[in-house]
Design an enzyme around this catalytic site. Sequence first.
Site, PDB file in Angstrom:
ATOM      1  N   GLY A 317      -8.119 -19.087  -6.074  1.00 45.45           N
ATOM      2  CA  GLY A 317      -7.445 -18.437  -7.203  1.00 45.45           C
ATOM      3  C   GLY A 317      -5.969 -18.744  -7.171  1.00 45.45           C
ATOM      4  O   GLY A 317      -5.442 -19.495  -7.982  1.00 45.45           O
ATOM      5  N   ARG A 318      -5.291 -18.165  -6.165  1.00 46.82           N
ATOM      6  CA  ARG A 318      -3.848 -18.368  -5.998  1.00 46.82           C
ATOM      7  C   ARG A 318      -3.485 -19.865  -5.965  1.00 46.82           C
ATOM      8  O   ARG A 318      -2.495 -20.293  -6.558  1.00 46.82           O
ATOM      9  CB  ARG A 318      -3.403 -17.704  -4.694  1.00 46.82           C
ATOM     10  CG  ARG A 318      -1.934 -17.830  -4.375  1.00 46.82           C
ATOM     11  CD  ARG A 318      -1.685 -17.503  -2.900  1.00 46.82           C
ATOM     12  NE  ARG A 318      -2.375 -16.307  -2.478  1.00 46.82           N
ATOM     13  CZ  ARG A 318      -1.821 -15.108  -2.425  1.00 46.82           C
ATOM     14  NH1 ARG A 318      -0.555 -14.953  -2.769  1.00 46.82           N
ATOM     15  NH2 ARG A 318      -2.513 -14.067  -2.011  1.00 46.82           N
ATOM     16  N   TYR A 365       4.498  -6.707   0.203  1.00 51.69           N
ATOM     17  CA  TYR A 365       4.152  -7.568   1.338  1.00 51.69           C
ATOM     18  C   TYR A 365       5.357  -8.156   2.066  1.00 51.69           C
ATOM     19  O   TYR A 365       5.183  -8.876   3.053  1.00 51.69           O
ATOM     20  CB  TYR A 365       3.297  -8.751   0.874  1.00 51.69           C
ATOM     21  CG  TYR A 365       2.043  -8.400   0.120  1.00 51.69           C
ATOM     22  CD1 TYR A 365       1.166  -7.424   0.582  1.00 51.69           C
ATOM     23  CD2 TYR A 365       1.725  -9.052  -1.068  1.00 51.69           C
ATOM     24  CE1 TYR A 365       0.019  -7.109  -0.113  1.00 51.69           C
ATOM     25  CE2 TYR A 365       0.561  -8.739  -1.776  1.00 51.69           C
ATOM     26  CZ  TYR A 365      -0.278  -7.771  -1.290  1.00 51.69           C
ATOM     27  OH  TYR A 365      -1.431  -7.459  -1.977  1.00 51.69           O
ATOM     28  N   CYS A 392      14.667   1.975 -10.159  1.00 51.52           N
ATOM     29  CA  CYS A 392      15.329   2.976  -9.311  1.00 51.52           C
ATOM     30  C   CYS A 392      14.738   2.962  -7.910  1.00 51.52           C
ATOM     31  O   CYS A 392      14.205   3.970  -7.422  1.00 51.52           O
ATOM     32  CB  CYS A 392      15.201   4.357  -9.946  1.00 51.52           C
ATOM     33  SG  CYS A 392      16.072   4.505 -11.508  1.00 51.52           S
ATOM     34  N   GLU A 393      14.805   1.837  -7.253  1.00 56.81           N
ATOM     35  CA  GLU A 393      14.288   1.651  -5.899  1.00 56.81           C
ATOM     36  C   GLU A 393      15.189   0.666  -5.166  1.00 56.81           C
ATOM     37  O   GLU A 393      15.475  -0.417  -5.695  1.00 56.81           O
ATOM     38  CB  GLU A 393      12.860   1.073  -5.915  1.00 56.81           C
ATOM     39  CG  GLU A 393      11.832   1.908  -6.643  1.00 56.81           C
ATOM     40  CD  GLU A 393      11.357   3.105  -5.853  1.00 56.81           C
ATOM     41  OE1 GLU A 393      11.587   3.135  -4.620  1.00 56.81           O
ATOM     42  OE2 GLU A 393      10.777   4.007  -6.461  1.00 56.81           O
TER      43      GLU A 393
END
Length: 471
Positions: A317-318, A365, A392-393
């Site tokens: 997939g990736r 990750y 807001c992180e």
Amino acid sequence: MHASENAPLAPDWLELPSDTAALDEGVWPVTARRNGSGELELGGVAASELLAAHGSPLYVIDEQDARGRATETLAAFTDAFGAIGAEVELHYASKALVTIDIARWMAESGIGLDVASGGELEVALAAGIDPAKIGMHGNNKSRAELERAVSAGVGCIIIDSLGEIELLADVAASLGRVQRVMVRINVGIHASTHDYLATSHEDQKFGLTREAALDAVASIRASASLELLGLHSHIGSSIYESEGFGAAAARLMMLRAQLLADGPVPEVNLGGGFGINYLPSDQAPDIRELARGIAAEVQRVCEETASSVPRFVFEPGRSIVGPAGVTLYTVGSTKTVTVPGESGGERDYIAVDGGMSDNIRPALYGADYCVRLANRVSDAAPRLVRVVGKHCESGDIVVNHDYLPGDVTVGDLLAVPATGAYGWSMASNYNYLERPAIAAVRDGVARVLVRRVTIEDLLAYDAAWNGKASS
């Protein structure tokens, strides 16, 4: 020169670029280039033109690149396993990124689909994919999902628990069908990847142990509405070393040899998870070498166990869609941060109009990406940057470490490559940000695959919204 010699805050693997406009061919899509004005083009379409037409941020998929990788992967495994007398079928892993058009690209390349939910199944069916070429995964498939899969004629359902056998057998019997199944097995191979991505160690939610698998096979063979198609293993995602696949193949083939004493086991599915280059320093496996290495291990084990060579299925997939994708952003603000201390230094923070809502992988990750200025080239000296989003992180990071020209400013466009997989499919509307559109580019033409999810779309889900703003 290592970047850390120039900027103390830079990691050791980051090289100081001699050209901040260069596009590493191992990371960028096949059609990525700089035009005569120095602007990034993808599929023959300029970055500024794409954002003007489809908004910023924007996911861009290079159709030529995605189709080419699908064709190349199929040829690599067909050739490698044909050399040992085995047939091969590929199923594109929909979870990486699936739209109706992308599903059709895969089918036109000779590849089936792997789906992991009722929703992904509906996309595949809407695309007109032959149900016989669809494999269905999931560790908690509902009765409704199983009924839809069986009634649609899905070619294989991968059993993930002992309890699922009884449920699926009842569903198939009630529909008057005999459903072909595989048993997913934890072969005990610990892939060299993030713990969240390693899916074949024992203490996690997927699959069955070897001992439980023996019970599962016996139950399936005793059922009148189920047919054992084979064994399945998936050792993880974003894997760079081929050794893990060979070891998994060996363990699965040894188990198959044991099961052959009581009946046929015609297929073996070794999953996917082939890694890609996110950074110029990455060394993703060559797909042809990978295929030949796995095939050689399979042949060895078959000879040692005096067993026949089965038919094989793989689920990339990736590795097909990841390198075909680029995310485009617009710079909204910049600031320079000086870190005190012996190992201190300076870093420029470049804030863009997206962030963890369109690419959660850096936050989830610790994934690393690279970045390039997209709307122009510059001869300004390179500066160490961290590209961040507008959420807001503090962990809202798009690119942790890279170099950009020192004159990057508000309104500039940035491009982050290798975002075709798991960007859009894991996206959210955190902080009520719009979800970017997906545009496919090919031969100088761009077209929308999935439209932007607007604020109005989000408000429409709110039962109290009356369709207009309050005064």
